[in-house]
Design a protein around this motif. Sequence first.
Motif, PDB file in Angstrom:
ATOM      1  N   CYS A 235       0.861  -1.185   0.000  1.00 56.81           N
ATOM      2  CA  CYS A 235       0.000   0.000   0.000  1.00 56.81           C
ATOM      3  C   CYS A 235       0.894   1.229   0.000  1.00 56.81           C
ATOM      4  O   CYS A 235       1.863   1.302   0.762  1.00 56.81           O
ATOM      5  CB  CYS A 235      -0.914  -0.009   1.220  1.00 56.81           C
ATOM      6  N   LEU A 236       0.580   2.201  -0.853  1.00 54.02           N
ATOM      7  CA  LEU A 236       1.371   3.421  -0.990  1.00 54.02           C
ATOM      8  C   LEU A 236       0.574   4.606  -0.472  1.00 54.02           C
ATOM      9  O   LEU A 236      -0.540   4.859  -0.935  1.00 54.02           O
ATOM     10  CB  LEU A 236       1.749   3.656  -2.459  1.00 54.02           C
ATOM     11  N   ASN A 237       1.170   5.314   0.488  1.00 60.78           N
ATOM     12  CA  ASN A 237       0.564   6.526   1.028  1.00 60.78           C
ATOM     13  C   ASN A 237       1.345   7.728   0.500  1.00 60.78           C
ATOM     14  O   ASN A 237       2.493   7.948   0.902  1.00 60.78           O
ATOM     15  CB  ASN A 237       0.600   6.494   2.557  1.00 60.78           C
ATOM     16  N   PRO A 238       0.796   8.509  -0.444  1.00 56.75           N
ATOM     17  CA  PRO A 238       1.569   9.626  -1.010  1.00 56.75           C
ATOM     18  C   PRO A 238       1.823  10.713   0.026  1.00 56.75           C
ATOM     19  O   PRO A 238       0.929  11.122   0.766  1.00 56.75           O
ATOM     20  CB  PRO A 238       0.675  10.135  -2.152  1.00 56.75           C
ATOM     21  N   ILE A 239       3.066  11.182   0.067  1.00 58.71           N
ATOM     22  CA  ILE A 239       3.460  12.232   1.017  1.00 58.71           C
ATOM     23  C   ILE A 239       3.584  13.570   0.296  1.00 58.71           C
ATOM     24  O   ILE A 239       2.895  14.530   0.623  1.00 58.71           O
ATOM     25  CB  ILE A 239       4.787  11.872   1.708  1.00 58.71           C
ATOM     26  N   LYS A 240       4.474  13.625  -0.719  1.00 61.01           N
ATOM     27  CA  LYS A 240       4.712  14.866  -1.459  1.00 61.01           C
ATOM     28  C   LYS A 240       4.994  14.543  -2.913  1.00 61.01           C
ATOM     29  O   LYS A 240       5.517  13.472  -3.242  1.00 61.01           O
ATOM     30  CB  LYS A 240       5.896  15.648  -0.882  1.00 61.01           C
TER      31      LYS A 240
ATOM     32  N   GLY B 242      13.593  16.121  -5.613  1.00 57.94           N
ATOM     33  CA  GLY B 242      13.607  17.437  -4.996  1.00 57.94           C
ATOM     34  C   GLY B 242      12.940  18.464  -5.896  1.00 57.94           C
ATOM     35  O   GLY B 242      12.280  18.132  -6.871  1.00 57.94           O
ATOM     36  N   GLY B 243      13.123  19.724  -5.509  1.00 60.25           N
ATOM     37  CA  GLY B 243      12.545  20.801  -6.299  1.00 60.25           C
ATOM     38  C   GLY B 243      11.318  21.379  -5.628  1.00 60.25           C
ATOM     39  O   GLY B 243      11.020  21.093  -4.457  1.00 60.25           O
ATOM     40  N   PRO B 244      10.575  22.196  -6.343  1.00 58.80           N
ATOM     41  CA  PRO B 244       9.369  22.811  -5.748  1.00 58.80           C
ATOM     42  C   PRO B 244       8.300  21.766  -5.449  1.00 58.80           C
ATOM     43  O   PRO B 244       8.130  20.794  -6.184  1.00 58.80           O
ATOM     44  CB  PRO B 244       8.904  23.792  -6.835  1.00 58.80           C
ATOM     45  N   THR B 245       7.577  21.972  -4.359  1.00 59.76           N
ATOM     46  CA  THR B 245       6.525  21.042  -3.939  1.00 59.76           C
ATOM     47  C   THR B 245       5.247  21.332  -4.717  1.00 59.76           C
ATOM     48  O   THR B 245       4.661  22.405  -4.591  1.00 59.76           O
ATOM     49  CB  THR B 245       6.265  21.168  -2.432  1.00 59.76           C
ATOM     50  N   LEU B 246       4.812  20.365  -5.525  1.00 63.58           N
ATOM     51  CA  LEU B 246       3.586  20.514  -6.302  1.00 63.58           C
ATOM     52  C   LEU B 246       2.348  20.109  -5.506  1.00 63.58           C
ATOM     53  O   LEU B 246       1.272  20.680  -5.698  1.00 63.58           O
ATOM     54  CB  LEU B 246       3.669  19.664  -7.573  1.00 63.58           C
ATOM     55  N   TYR B 247       2.501  19.130  -4.619  1.00 64.80           N
ATOM     56  CA  TYR B 247       1.363  18.651  -3.826  1.00 64.80           C
ATOM     57  C   TYR B 247       1.890  18.090  -2.521  1.00 64.80           C
ATOM     58  O   TYR B 247       2.943  17.438  -2.481  1.00 64.80           O
ATOM     59  CB  TYR B 247       0.595  17.565  -4.583  1.00 64.80           C
ATOM     60  N   GLU B 248       1.164  18.356  -1.437  1.00 69.30           N
ATOM     61  CA  GLU B 248       1.496  17.817  -0.116  1.00 69.30           C
ATOM     62  C   GLU B 248       0.225  17.237   0.493  1.00 69.30           C
ATOM     63  O   GLU B 248      -0.819  17.886   0.507  1.00 69.30           O
ATOM     64  CB  GLU B 248       2.078  18.895   0.786  1.00 69.30           C
TER      65      GLU B 248
END
Length: 312
Positions: free
Chosen positions: A242-247, A254-260
């Motif tokens: 099971c995958l729980n998306p973090i960022k 790395g780089g700019p955060t598109l989704y958190e």
Amino acid sequence: MAKKRKHIETQPSVPLKKDESSTQRPKRTLLGWKDKVEEKEKDSPIFKNREKVLVTCSRRIKYRYRHLMLNLVSLLPHCKKDNKVESKESKGATLNELVELKNCSSCLFFECRKQKDLYLWMAKSPNGPSVKFLVNAVHTMEELKLTGNNLKGSRPILTFSTNFDKDPHWKLLKEIITQIFGIPKDHRKAKPYHDHVFVFSIVDDHIWFRNYQISVPHNETDKVDRGGLDKMTLVEVGPRFCLNPIKIFGGSFGGPTLYENPLYISPNQIRALEKRKKAGKYAKKIKAKTRRKMHEQSNPLEPDEFADMWKE
């Protein structure tokens, strides 16, 4: 005596003019006619998928998580396995260099922390994007011992639940997963047919992975016609996770955060809360004990009249 032959004067040879309209004969090589091969490559409108995935892990990884990584390596014939990488802040630069050296376009990096928590990085190199997941509910093929079995190197059918088309971040994750887990058609290690299915479904904002074998009856009298899906069955092969998306980051590792993910809670916080609950039980016991002593001091018992008689 034999007669001598008459000597015929040889006329000067005149070089023949080559017709400009006539095509020259192409050069022949070991692989065939050189010009014809080049023309076919130039004129062919078919898109060739040259996707290659680098699969690696961090040092001090737990054996269970290492077996999960090896199961994925066996399922993906277009991947390349590499040595372990130290999971530090500079791991992104080293992984991008490894991806470039191995001539790959994507990367699956299994990062283990405290020998308890497993994080999975899916990254498109070198320009991104990349996703960081927390992996839960891990069950390897060795643990499950399921009855399903598929041929090694065969191409899977990728199926996604309808939830992937609702939000933009789920659409982006769907595209990344299809590019990484979709095996190229003409890959040299891949078999040209499908006999298993990769299922990605979203439940409680988590991505659940399952692998099923497509089992078809093989009796000559019971052949399956085209479109006869009623006689086909699915048998689970494994592994499960099971995958729980973090960022979701804009660059590679790395780089700019598109989704958190606003619902994500780190396992360190969960363990800290459990410790506080245990400490709270101990504190309640101590408070009850001190409360009992204070009550005994404020309410002393009356002296027993028959105590002296028993002493005598």
